[in-house]
Design a protein around this motif. Structure first.
Motif, short mmCIF file in Angstrom:
data_model
loop_
_atom_site.label_atom_id
_atom_site.label_comp_id
_atom_site.label_asym_id
_atom_site.label_seq_id
_atom_site.Cartn_x
_atom_site.Cartn_y
_atom_site.Cartn_z
N PRO A 104 9.89 -12.38 0.10
CA PRO A 104 11.10 -12.28 -0.70
C PRO A 104 12.11 -11.58 0.20
O PRO A 104 13.24 -11.71 -0.16
N PHE A 105 11.75 -11.32 1.40
CA PHE A 105 12.99 -10.77 2.27
C PHE A 105 13.17 -12.14 3.00
O PHE A 105 14.31 -12.14 3.84
N GLY A 106 12.37 -13.35 2.95
CA GLY A 106 12.99 -14.60 3.88
C GLY A 106 13.16 -15.64 3.05
O GLY A 106 14.24 -15.55 2.31
N SER A 107 12.36 -16.63 3.13
CA SER A 107 12.62 -17.98 2.40
C SER A 107 12.88 -17.92 1.08
O SER A 107 13.36 -18.60 0.39
N LEU A 133 4.75 -26.07 3.71
CA LEU A 133 4.10 -26.70 4.65
C LEU A 133 4.77 -27.93 5.31
O LEU A 133 4.55 -28.30 6.33
N ALA A 134 5.83 -28.39 4.70
CA ALA A 134 6.56 -29.54 5.00
C ALA A 134 7.25 -29.51 6.26
O ALA A 134 8.11 -28.59 6.29
N GLY A 135 6.73 -30.50 7.13
CA GLY A 135 7.62 -30.07 8.45
C GLY A 135 7.12 -29.39 9.44
O GLY A 135 8.12 -28.72 10.30
N SER A 188 8.43 -19.49 22.43
CA SER A 188 9.21 -20.70 22.36
C SER A 188 8.94 -21.45 21.07
O SER A 188 8.95 -22.64 21.11
N ALA A 189 8.59 -20.82 20.07
CA ALA A 189 8.59 -21.57 18.66
C ALA A 189 9.37 -20.94 17.85
O ALA A 189 10.30 -20.11 18.28
N VAL A 190 9.86 -21.49 16.52
CA VAL A 190 10.77 -21.13 15.69
C VAL A 190 9.98 -20.92 14.33
O VAL A 190 9.12 -22.09 14.10
N VAL A 191 10.16 -19.92 13.73
CA VAL A 191 9.61 -19.62 12.35
C VAL A 191 10.81 -20.03 11.50
O VAL A 191 11.81 -19.84 11.36
N VAL A 192 10.30 -21.23 10.62
CA VAL A 192 11.46 -21.76 9.61
C VAL A 192 10.98 -21.40 8.52
O VAL A 192 11.68 -21.77 7.67
N GLY A 193 9.85 -20.46 7.90
CA GLY A 193 9.75 -20.15 6.63
C GLY A 193 8.72 -19.20 6.22
O GLY A 193 7.92 -18.97 7.32
N LEU A 210 22.17 -20.63 3.35
CA LEU A 210 21.57 -20.40 4.51
C LEU A 210 20.20 -20.75 5.10
O LEU A 210 19.89 -20.99 6.01
N ALA A 211 19.44 -20.57 3.96
CA ALA A 211 18.11 -20.95 3.83
C ALA A 211 18.14 -22.41 4.55
O ALA A 211 17.02 -22.98 5.11
N ALA A 212 18.86 -23.32 3.78
CA ALA A 212 19.01 -24.72 4.28
C ALA A 212 19.16 -24.89 5.56
O ALA A 212 18.72 -25.85 6.10
N LEU A 213 19.78 -24.07 6.51
CA LEU A 213 19.89 -24.24 7.73
C LEU A 213 18.58 -23.93 8.70
O LEU A 213 18.59 -24.36 9.88
N ARG A 214 17.44 -23.73 8.20
CA ARG A 214 16.38 -23.67 8.57
C ARG A 214 15.45 -24.94 8.71
O ARG A 214 14.58 -24.99 9.47
N ARG A 215 15.73 -25.98 7.90
CA ARG A 215 15.14 -27.18 7.90
C ARG A 215 15.79 -28.30 7.36
O ARG A 215 16.84 -27.95 6.61
#
Lengths: 421, 380
Positions: free
Chosen positions: B264-267, B310-312, B255-260, B183-188
Motif C-alpha cells: 500500500p505504500f507503492g503500486s 508480473l506483466a513485463g 542496475s535493475a529497476v523496481v517497477v512494482g 504517477l504509478a503509470a510512469l513505471r510501466r
C-alpha cells in the motif's frame, strides 16, 4: 514413556483410537460427512447436526506423538515453505498435501466434507485455504474481531456475566457468523438444528466442565498433586473434542472419581513432591516424557497446564436464553484469554497461586506467532508474583531442533539455582 | 516546479513520523497510524493529520524489551520505540488496524503498558477493527467500526463530523488517488522513475493533505514523464509488503529497476476510488476492506495483484521477514508460477529495512544476472 498412573488415561486413549476408526469407517463405508476443525470452533454445532468433527490440534499432536512429524515437516521445507511459518497449525495440512512423505497415524485423515476455522492468527486463513485446496473441499471461516475492552479478572465474569465480557458488536458479529455456519451445516446434513437440543448440549458441557473444575480444585488443594499434568491433558482433551456427549460426561466423572480416590488414599503422582511446576503454553507433544523427567532428580512435578484449567473457566456459560449467543461469547475471545495482555497474565498468575506453584516453565514457540506473543507480559507477571520463570524455546510438534538432553539439563540447572526446595 | 514537487512529496513521505516529539505543541493534530488500512478520510474529516509509523534501520532497544522477537514487524518496533521514549506523548491518538495480528497485539500491548503505568503517556490508543473475510456480517461489521472510529476521533477533536464533511474528504482523497495513479503509470511499460523514488512519491499519498498531494504529484509527474526510460531488468517486489525504500535501493544499486511492489505504500497506494455515492461510511468500509493489503488480506486478493504485477517483469524478489506468518504460505505456488515461465526470483528472508546480509546480496546478484539476460532478449 512414563507409565500411566490412572486407569482413566488408558480408557481415554482407547476411546480416541476407536472413535477415529469409527469415523473412518463411517466416512469410507457409509460416505458420511465429517468436518476438520480448528480447536476453538464450536464443535457442539457439528455434533448436533451429526457431522463428526476432528480437531486440527488433536491431529497434529497425534502425528507428533507418533514421531511422524519430522517427515512431513521436511516435505514442507522441501516444497519451499519458510521455516518460520507455524508448524502446529499446519502439520495436519502437511499430512494431506505431502501424504507420501510419512505415515500418518491410524490410516490418515479421510477427505472431509468441510473445513472450519476461526481466523485468529494470520496463518489460519492461509493454512486452511491451502488445506481445503489439497482436499478439494470447502472452507468455512469464522473471523476474529478484536477486543477493545478487556475488563479485569475475566474468569470471574465468564460464567454468569459473559455478555459484559464481550463487547456487543463482537458478540453480534460472532453470533451472526455462527448462524451462517448453522445454515451451511444444515444444508450439508439435511437436518435442522434443534435450538432446544443445543441448549441441552450446552448444559451438558457445563456439567462436564463443572466436574473438571472440581477435579482442578482437588489437584490444587491436595498436599501433593495426585495426577500428573500429562494425564490431566490426556483425559481432558479426549473429552473436549466430544464435549457434552454421554461418553464425555461419564469419562469426566470417572476421571474425577479416580483423582478423588487417590486424594483420599494419599496417593501422589510423585511421592515426596518438593517442587510444583506449571507449564505455560501448548503441550510439547513430541516429548511428553519431558514433563516427568524431573520427578526422580528433584521431586519436581508438573501440576498445572492450561488444558484442565481452561475448560471450566473458558467454556462454562450460565443463563443462556439464546444458546448461539452463549456459544459466540465463548468463541469470541479464546486467544485473548490464553495469550494476550491483560487477560492471559492475570489468569495464569491466579492459577499459579491457587495451585501453590513454585516455578513456571514458559514455552517460547519457535514458529507459532500467536502463542509466542504475550509471553513477556506473562513472564513478568509471574516473576513479580515471586514465581521464577524458565523460558523453554521449542516447537510443540517439531522435534528436529529439540535437544532433549540439553533441555532437561537446562531445567535441572534452573531448579538448582532459582527454585527453593 | 517538478523538482520542488518531488522534494515536497519526499518530505511528505519521510519526515512526519521522524518529526514527532521534536517540537512542543507541534504534534497535537497528529494521529499516528501503524499501517495504511485505516481510512485517512476519516482521520482528516475530524481535523487530524495522519502520520504513519514505518520500518527503519534504527535500533529499537526500548521496544525490544516488550516485543517478542520474530512476531512484530519493524514498523511496530519503531512505533513502540517512539511511544516508550516519550516521542508520541503529545499526539492526538494512536490507531492500529486489525488487518494483521501483530497490529492487534500491538494495540493490546500498548493499552496494557498504559494500564500498568509503564508508559506515562495517556494518548488514546484505538483499534480499527477492519475485517477482510467474506460474508455479509463482515461488511456490516466494518461499517460499524468505521463509524466508531469516526465518533472516537470526533470526540477527541471535540467537533461534530457530518456526512458532508466526510464526503468532502472522500472527494479530495479520490483526486489524490487519481494523481497517484498517473504517477504509478510512469513505471510501466517504460520505467521513468526508480522503485525507491516511486515508493516515496506514491507513499506520500497517505500523509500529505490530499489537495497538496494531488498538486505535487501532478507536477512531479510532468517532470518525470520527460525523463528517459531507465534501463535494466525490471523487478517486482512480492511477499510481505515493503514500507521503506531500503530493499528497492539495494536492488537498484545493481542496475535493475523496481517497477512494482504489492504494497500500500507503492503500486497499491491509490487503488480504486472510494465510491462517492451513498453512505460515506459504507463506501469507506467497503473500499478499505477490499483494498487493504496486510497479513490478513485474503490469499486470492493478494494473488490477483501478484499476477497482474508480473506483466513485463524480468525478476521477482520476495521479501519474507522473520515476523511473516502469512505471505510465505504462497511461496510454493509463486515458485511454481515463476519457474513455469522461466522467471528468475529470490527470497529475501531478512529485515527489508536493514542492510542486507552478504548471502542475500549474492542471491539478488544471481537473480539479476539471469534477469539481465531476459531483459536483453526482450528489449535489446
Amino acid at each position: 514413556m512414563a507409565d500411566k498412573q490412572l486407569e482413566s488415561t488408558l480408557a481415554a486413549a482407547a476411546f480416541q483410537k476407536q472413535w477415529f476408526a469409527d469415523l473412518r469407517r463411517r466416512v469410507f463405508d457409509e460416505r458420511a460427512p465429517y468436518a476438520l476443525l480448528q480447536a476453538d470452533v464450536p464443535f457442539e454445532l457439528f455434533d448436533l447436526l451429526d457431522i463428526p468433527a476432528v480437531s486440527n490440534q488433536w491431529w497434529a499432536s497425534l502425528v507428533a506423538a507418533k514421531r511422524q512429524a519430522p517427515a512431513f515437516l521436511d516435505a514442507m521445507a522441501a516444497d519451499g515453505l519458510p521455516a518460520q511459518l507455524c508448524r502446529y497449525c499446519s502439520l495436519g495440512l502437511a499430512t494431506t498435501r505431502y501424504a507420501g512423505a510419512g505415515e500418518a497415524p491410524w490410516g490418515g485423515l479421510p477427505k472431509p466434507r468441510l473445513l472450519c476455522a476461526r481466523l485468529t492468527c494470520d496463518c489460519i486463513h492461509r493454512v486452511f485455504s491451502l488445506w481445503a485446496e489439497a482436499f478439494d473441499t470447502e472452507l468455512f471461516e469464522i473471523d476474529h474481531p478484536g477486543a477493545s475492552e478487556l475488563p479485569p479478572r475475566w474468569w470471574e465474569m465468564s460464567r454468569h456475566r459473559w455478555r459484559e465480557l464481550v463487547e456487543p458488536h463482537r458478540l453480534e458479529f460472532v453470533a451472526a457468523t455462527l448462524e451462517r455456519l448453522v445454515s451451511r451445516l444444515e444444508e450439508i446434513s439435511g437436518r435442522r438444528l434443534d435450538r432446544g437440543a443445543l441448549a441441552a448440549q450446552l448444559e451438558r458441557v457445563n456439567r462436564q466442565e463443572e466436574i473438571f473444575d472440581a477435579a482442578r480444585q482437588l489437584i490444587a488443594a491436595a498436599p501433593e498433586t495426585p495426577v500428573r499434568m500429562t494425564e490431566q491433558i490426556a483425559n481432558v482433551m479426549a473429552t473436549q473434542w466430544v464435549r457434552g456427549s454421554d461418553w464425555a460426561l461419564a469419562h469426566a466423572q470417572t476421571f474425577y472419581d479416580e483423582i478423588r480416590q487417590r486424594v483420599d488414599d494419599g496417593v501422589a503422582a510423585c511421592p515426596g513432591e518438593r517442587v510444583r511446576l506449571m507449564w505455560v503454553g501448548a503441550g510439547l507433544w513430541h516429548d511428553t516424557d519431558f514433563y516427568t523427567a524431573f520427578e526422580g532428580s528433584h521431586r519436581a512435578v508438573f501440576v498445572w497446564s492450561m488444558y484442565l484449567a481452561f475448560g471450566p473457566d473458558g467454556y462454562i456459560r450460565y443463563g443462556f436464553d439464546d444458546p448461539i449467543e452463549a456459544l459466540a461469547s465463548r468463541t469470541a475471545s479464546f486467544n485473548e484469554y490464553l495469550h494476550n495482555p491483560p487477560w492471559a497474565a492475570e489468569w495464569i498468575v491466579e492459577q499459579a497461586r491457587a495451585h501453590r506453584i513454585d516455578a513456571a516453565l514458559v514455552l517460547h514457540p519457535t514458529s507459532m506467532k500467536a502463542a509466542a506473543s504475550g509471553r513477556k507480559f506473562i513472564e513478568r507477571a509471574l516473576e513479580e508474583a515471586g514465581i521464577p520463570v524458565l523460558p523453554v524455546e521449542a516447537d510443540v510438534v517439531d522435534a528436529r531442533a529439540w535437544d532433549p538432553a540439553a533441555a532437561r539439563a537446562s531445567v535441572c540447572e534452573f531448579l538448582d539455582e532459582r527454585v527453593a526446595q | 516546479m517538478g523538482t520542488d514537487a518531488i522534494a515536497g512529496l519526499t518530505a511528505g513521505f519521510e519526515a512526519p513520523f521522524a518529526a514527532l516529539g521534536r517540537k512542543a505543541g507541534a504534534d497535537r493534530d497528529a494521529v499516528v497510524i501503524s499501517w495504511p488500512s485505516v481510512p485517512v478520510e476519516v482521520v482528516r474529516a475530524t481535523g487530524f493529520r495522519p502520520v504513519f509509523a514505518r520500518g527503519a534501520a534504527t535500533a529499537t532497544p526500548a521496544a525490544d524489551e516488550v516485543l517478542e522477537a520474530r512476531v512484530f514487524p519493524c514498523r511496530l518496533r519503531q512505533l513502540f520505540e517512539a511511544v516508550l521514549t516519550g516521542r508520541l506523548d503529545e499526539v492526538a491518538a494512536i490507531v492500529l488496524p486489525r488487518t494483521s495480528d501483530a497490529d492487534y497485539k500491538g494495540f493490546l500491548y500498548l493499552r496494557e503498558l498504559q494500564r500498568q503505568g509503564r508508559i506515562a503517556s495517556r494518548t488514546p490508543v484505538l483499534l480499527f477493527d477492519l475485517l477482510q473475510s467474506s460474508g455479509d456480517e463482515a461488511a456490516a461489521y466494518d461499517c460499524g467500526r468505521a463509524g466508531d472510529l469516526l465518533r472516537r476521533l470526533a470526540g477527541l477533536a471535540r467537533r461534530p463530523v457530518e456526512n458532508v464533511g466526510l464526503q468532502h474528504e472522500i472527494s479530495r482523497a479520490n483526486a489524490a488517488r487519481a494523481a497517484a495513479r498517473r504517477l504509478a503509470a510512469l513505471r510501466r511499460p517504460q520505467p521513468r522513475l526508480s522503485g525507491a523514488e516511486a515508493l516515496t512519491l506514491l507513499g506520500a499519498f497517505w500523509q500529505l493533505p490530499a489537495e497538496r498531494y494531488a498538486t505535487l504529484a501532478a507536477a512531479a509527474g510532468d517532470e518525470i514523464a520527460a525523463r528517459l526510460p531507465i534501463a535494466g531488468p525490471r523487478v517486482l517486489l512480492a511477499g510481505a509488503p515493503v514500507d521503506s525504500t531500503a530493499l528497492s535501493a539495494a536492488i537498484e544499486s545493481r542496475s535493475a529497476v523496481v517497477v512494482g511492489e504489492i504494497s500500500p505504500f507503492g503500486s497499491e497506494a491509490a487503488g480504486a476510488d472510494v465510491s462517492p455515492d451513498g453512505d460515506p461510511l459504507v463506501a469507506l468500509a467497503e473500499k478499505y476492506r477490499r483494498d487493504a493489503i496486510d497479513a490478513r488480506s485474503p490469499r486470492e486478493a493478494i494473488w490477483r495483484r501478484l499476477e497482474a504485477g508480473l506483466a513485463g517483469i524480468d525478476a521477482v524478489i520476495v521479501s519474507l521477514p522473520a515476523d511473516d506468518a502469512s505471505f510465505g504460505w504462497d511461496l510454493p505456488r509463486l515458485r511454481l508460477a515463476l519457474e513455469t515461465c522461466g522467471m528468475p526470483y529470490a527470497v529475501v528472508d531478512g529485515d527489508p529495512t536493514a542492510v542486507l546480509r552478504r548471502e542475500i546480496r549474492m542471491r539478488i546478484d544471481t537473480v539479476l544476472a539471469a534477469a539481465a539476460g531476459r531483459c536483453e532478449a526482450r528489449y535489446g
